[in-house]
Design a protein around this motif. Structure first.
Motif, PDB file in Angstrom:
ATOM      1  N   MET A 116       0.810  -1.223   0.000  1.00  0.00           N
ATOM      2  CA  MET A 116       0.000   0.000   0.000  1.00  0.00           C
ATOM      3  C   MET A 116       0.842   1.272   0.000  1.00  0.00           C
ATOM      4  N   ALA A 117       1.898   1.294   0.793  1.00  0.00           N
ATOM      5  CA  ALA A 117       2.717   2.502   0.852  1.00  0.00           C
ATOM      6  C   ALA A 117       3.379   2.776  -0.490  1.00  0.00           C
ATOM      7  N   ALA A 118       3.882   1.739  -1.133  1.00  0.00           N
ATOM      8  CA  ALA A 118       4.523   1.909  -2.439  1.00  0.00           C
ATOM      9  C   ALA A 118       3.527   2.397  -3.476  1.00  0.00           C
ATOM     10  N   ALA A 119       2.313   1.847  -3.441  1.00  0.00           N
ATOM     11  CA  ALA A 119       1.290   2.264  -4.399  1.00  0.00           C
ATOM     12  C   ALA A 119       0.877   3.710  -4.168  1.00  0.00           C
ATOM     13  N   SER A 120       0.772   4.122  -2.916  1.00  0.00           N
ATOM     14  CA  SER A 120       0.351   5.492  -2.630  1.00  0.00           C
ATOM     15  C   SER A 120       1.384   6.494  -3.140  1.00  0.00           C
ATOM     16  N   GLY A 121       2.678   6.134  -3.065  1.00  0.00           N
ATOM     17  CA  GLY A 121       3.705   7.022  -3.601  1.00  0.00           C
ATOM     18  C   GLY A 121       3.544   7.226  -5.097  1.00  0.00           C
ATOM     19  N   GLY A 122       3.226   6.144  -5.812  1.00  0.00           N
ATOM     20  CA  GLY A 122       2.989   6.263  -7.252  1.00  0.00           C
ATOM     21  C   GLY A 122       1.760   7.085  -7.570  1.00  0.00           C
ATOM     22  N   LEU A 123       0.694   6.918  -6.785  1.00  0.00           N
ATOM     23  CA  LEU A 123      -0.525   7.686  -7.012  1.00  0.00           C
ATOM     24  C   LEU A 123      -0.297   9.179  -6.772  1.00  0.00           C
ATOM     25  N   VAL A 124       0.494   9.503  -5.746  1.00  0.00           N
ATOM     26  CA  VAL A 124       0.819  10.912  -5.484  1.00  0.00           C
ATOM     27  C   VAL A 124       1.585  11.504  -6.664  1.00  0.00           C
ATOM     28  N   PHE A 125       2.489  10.716  -7.242  1.00  0.00           N
ATOM     29  CA  PHE A 125       3.255  11.188  -8.397  1.00  0.00           C
ATOM     30  C   PHE A 125       2.329  11.436  -9.593  1.00  0.00           C
ATOM     31  N   ILE A 126       1.410  10.522  -9.862  1.00  0.00           N
ATOM     32  CA  ILE A 126       0.458  10.700 -10.959  1.00  0.00           C
ATOM     33  C   ILE A 126      -0.395  11.939 -10.732  1.00  0.00           C
TER      34      ILE A 126
END
Length: 423
Positions: free
Chosen positions: A321-331
């Motif tokens: 989840m933490a890794a995915a949230s970082g990608g979503l913030v970047f998008i």
């Protein structure tokens, strides 16, 4: 709650003052740009530049902190922020302002990363959720309060810029003097965008569109007000209404999110928020209707940030989840860069004029709703009793706070599912 305040009051006070300064400079530039007779397109590039810097800062600030430490990074970025705020009235040029906004965005991103890691360190497992909630409330109150300071000085002069610079300078004193020790720093490495898109197409597309929506609000609302010939008090109230809506509707939408198909809620949020934008577009000549429009847009779009992250998490294991949230913030950051530029073009005299502000927001929200409806036909929903809790967060925070929110939501889920084991 009292324990959180006693351990982190200096940080919360400092961040509150910082958000007042940040909210003030953004609105002030929108009004001052009209006074300087900058074109709407020029102002759109100025406003977009903040998000270019913010996105860059969110990627580079962690490495800076690892190399030289929290205190040095914090102090250095504070100096640049104050200097740039004083520079704005001295160099009234769109290119100079755009460069200044890149620096401001980069510095604020780094400051948020630093402060939020400190906040996480000051909290413990029992009160981390309360600390995060207080932090976000302080952020919103700071931005709303900043709009009142617009009335203190003449935006055509220097006073208000000086006030913003002073507030930012003062904000670092309680943080640097009272917070100790400096925490260890680490963030999760984001997933690749392809992995994220495969896991949650709606999460990725929604976050990109939401970046454009939020950056239009944060960057172009004051530009709209000036172009629509609103008075200075009216511009302040109008901008504040977006964030008041966000504060009041975040938790009710979070309650619904944990009890229904999140894709359907995303659809409803898009339709209601888009309808609010249409109200502003067609009834913008009536100031009370403008406030209704701003309240509806802010109240729907800001919670959508949390909702999209929670929806994506429904298809992930806790460890991802933490890794995915970082990608979503970047998008989301990529969408935020494009938002003001497209909005400024639509607001041009030869296109739609001021109503273009609401047009782009309406279009992006309705596209989000339509895409959510489409995704509902592509795969079955996750049963409500198997979904995780939605952590209420705002687009104004850094990836560090997003990761903390994920940890809080995971702990809450585990406690709900296995109360005796967690205890």
């Amino acid at each position: 709650m009292l324990q959180v305040l006693s351990s982190a009051w200096a940080l919360l006070l400092g961040m509150g003052l910082l958000m007042v300064g940040n909210g003030l400079q953004s609105t002030l530039l929108g009004v001052r740009g009209e006074i300087q007779e900058f074109s709407t397109l020029q102002m759109s590039f100025v406003m977009s530049a903040y998000f270019v810097g913010f996105l860059g800062g969110s990627r580079l600030a962690p490495e800076m902190i690892r190399r030289v430490g929290h205190v040095r990074v914090f102090a250095a970025l504070a100096s640049f922020i104050s200097a740039v705020m004083i520079m704005y009235p001295l160099l009234a040029d769109p290119i100079a302002w755009s460069l200044g906004r890149v620096v401001i965005g980069f510095c604020f991103s780094g400051v948020y990363v630093t402060a939020e890691s400190w906040l996480n360190n000051a909290a413990n497992n029992e009160n981390r959720g309360q600390a995060l909630s207080l932090y976000m409330i302080v952020q919103m109150i700071g931005i709303v309060s900043a709009q009142g300071l617009m009335l203190v000085g003449d935006p055509a002069g220097y006073e208000t810029f000086v006030i913003a610079s002073i507030l930012v300078s003062i904000s670092f004193a309680p943080i640097l003097l009272s917070i100790s020790p400096t925490p260890a720093f680490d963030t999760a490495k984001p997933m690749t965008l392809k992995q994220l898109m495969d896991i949650s197409p709606l999460g990725c597309v929604g976050m990109f569109l939401l970046g454009g929506i939020f950056s239009a609000q944060f960057g172009m609302a004051a530009v709209y007000g000036a172009q629509a010939n609103l008075t200075l008090p009216q511009i302040s109230i109008f901008v504040a209404s977006f964030y008041v809506g966000a504060m009041l509707l975040q938790y009710p939408l979070g309650w619904f999110s944990d009890r229904m198909d999140r894709r359907f809620l995303i659809l409803l949020v898009g339709v209601v928020g888009g309808s609010g934008a249409l109200i502003g577009m067609f009834f913008g000549g009536q100031f009370p209707m403008l406030l209704v429009a701003a309240f509806m847009i802010g109240g729907m779009s800001n919670p959508l940030y949390s909702l999209l992250i929670a929806y994506t998490n429904d298809y992930l294991g806790h460890e991802d989840m933490a890794a995915a949230s970082g990608g979503l913030v970047f998008i989301n950051g990529l969408g935020a860069i494009a938002g003001p530029v497209i909005t400024g073009w639509l607001m041009g005299d030869g296109v739609f004029g001021p109503s273009g502000f609401f047009l782009i927001i309406a279009a992006l929200l309705f596209i989000t709703a339509v895409y959510a409806a489409y995704r509902m036909t592509q795969r079955a929903s996750v049963p409500v009793d198997e979904t995780g809790m939605m952590a209420p967060i705002y687009p104004t925070i850094s990836p560090v706070a997003v990761e903390v929110a994920q940890e809080v939501a995971i702990e809450a889920d585990q406690e709900e599912q296995n109360p005796q084991e967690v205890a």
